[in-house]
Design a protein around this motif. Structure first.
Motif, short mmCIF file in Angstrom:
data_model
loop_
_atom_site.label_atom_id
_atom_site.label_comp_id
_atom_site.label_asym_id
_atom_site.label_seq_id
_atom_site.Cartn_x
_atom_site.Cartn_y
_atom_site.Cartn_z
N HIS A 67 -11.65 -31.13 101.48
CA HIS A 67 -12.94 -30.64 102.23
C HIS A 67 -12.97 -31.50 103.49
CE1 HIS A 67 -14.89 -33.56 99.86
NE2 HIS A 67 -15.83 -33.44 100.17
N HIS A 69 -15.83 -33.08 104.79
CA HIS A 69 -17.18 -34.16 104.98
C HIS A 69 -16.76 -35.20 105.82
CE1 HIS A 69 -20.09 -32.22 101.55
NE2 HIS A 69 -20.26 -31.76 102.83
N HIS A 72 -14.26 -37.85 104.37
CA HIS A 72 -13.03 -37.41 104.05
C HIS A 72 -12.41 -37.26 105.13
CE1 HIS A 72 -14.04 -37.18 99.73
NE2 HIS A 72 -15.14 -37.12 99.93
N HIS A 156 -19.66 -27.55 96.17
CA HIS A 156 -19.76 -28.83 97.19
C HIS A 156 -19.85 -28.57 98.48
CE1 HIS A 156 -20.39 -33.22 98.28
NE2 HIS A 156 -19.17 -33.23 98.83
N ASP A 175 -14.15 -33.86 95.68
CA ASP A 175 -15.55 -34.19 95.15
C ASP A 175 -16.06 -33.20 94.25
OD1 ASP A 175 -15.70 -36.39 96.87
OD2 ASP A 175 -17.14 -35.45 98.32
ZN LIG Z 1 -18.04 -34.52 99.91
#
Ligand SMILES: [Zn+2]
Ligand SMILES: [Zn+2]
Length: 318
Positions: A67, A69, A72, A156, A175
């Motif tokens: 993902h 975020h 990351h 998430h 996550d």
């Molecule tokens: Zn995350």
């Protein structure tokens, strides 16, 4: 020096302060490799050094994102300056990687510790790597990684994916399931491994998160490489994840912005969001502080009843 740590054949992980990146080779190995996630910002050199130690000057065949975020994708744009490679992510994650949609605001009211309380400070994106990013194919294949497939594990984030290798049941979970209580700064520092659901302050749909934990337990992984925390492996992992998934509905926070209703993405690039509980929480916090201060003052007076009354300063005193 080997900076990354092997966890399964052709799979190694490297921590960037509190977030892991994973080096993955196809099965069977054919000289190619893939970087999964791009870690916390400021770790370009350590990721590049770890890659060079494993693969020499061979760049990855691609970068795959669980993902997008901030923790990351922190080194992603700078890595792409060094490596001219494609980036793969789930179709629902692309808006966060092409400058079109920020994530729903993180939820500090979900509780769990200092990391959660500071969540307002965390960036929500988006970033823009339009020229490099492409959607993972619908059939579950990961183009540069034969032997692996991606699983949609939303909750998430809407487009969160985990990676799985069937032959020896190795799971790179991102996550969706992690092995540290990411809301707590103390737990993040100690890194004592235990199964946990996704970082709560950034999770915007808890019923989907529950479904994803159950889906991953159904895979019966033998090795788990999470986005946060140290890897776990062995039959005990398989059993523990099953039990964790069966009880995860009890682990969902009791309160929080997205616990009762999820954030829903809109066509225009925004989200329909549940009401922000923060102002009410701040008011409650201030009221609590005031009550505590008053109670403390009252107790202090009772504790020392002989405390001399304030002496009035009279004319004639020196
Ligand atoms: Zn995350
Ligand atoms: Zn994370």
């Amino acid at each position: 020096m080997q900076l990354s740590q092997d966890v399964a054949p052709g799979v190694a992980w490297l921590r960037t302060v509190m977030v892991n990146v994973v080096f993955v080779e196809p099965e069977p190995q054919d000289g190619r490799w893939v970087l999964v996630d791009a870690g916390l910002a400021g770790h370009l050199r350590v990721i590049a050094r770890a890659a060079r130690a494993r693969f020499g000057d061979r760049p990855p065949a691609a970068i795959v994102l669980t993902h997008a975020h901030f923790d990351h994708v922190g080194n992603l744009e700078r890595l792409l300056d060094v490596w001219d490679v494609p980036v793969y992510a789930h179709a629902l994650e692309l808006a966060h990687l092409t400058g079109r949609r920020a994530y729903p605001p993180p939820d500090p009211t979900v509780g769990g510790g200092l990391m959660a309380w500071c969540a307002r400070l965390y960036p929500c994106g988006p970033i823009d790597i339009s020229t490099r990013v492409r959607a993972l194919p619908d059939d579950g294949a990961i183009p540069p990684l034969p032997g692996w497939r991606w699983w949609h594990t939303p909750g998430h984030t809407d487009g969160h994916v985990s990676l799985f290798r069937d032959t020896d049941r190795v799971l790179v979970s991102g996550d969706a399931v992690i092995t540290v209580r990411q809301e707590s700064l103390g737990a993040v520092i100690m890194q004592a491994p235990a199964l946990h659901g996704p970082p709560a302050y950034f999770t915007s749909d808890w019923s989907e998160a529950l479904g994803s934990v159950r889906d991953l337990a159904d895979l019966s992984p033998n090795v788990l490489v999470p986005g946060h925390g140290v890897p776990m492996s062995g039959p005990r992992l398989t059993r523990s994840l099953r039990a964790f998934a069966d009880g995860f509905h009890l682990e969902i926070p009791e309160r929080g912005r997205y616990v009762g209703a999820p954030a829903r993405r809109r066509e225009d690039g925004g989200h329909d969001l549940p009401r922000d509980p923060w102002p009410a929480a701040v008011r409650r916090g201030l009221a609590g502080l005031a009550v505590t201060a008053l109670a403390g003052a009252w107790l202090w007076r009772r504790q020392w009843p002989g405390a001399p009354p304030r002496r009035r300063f009279l004319p004639g005193d020196r």
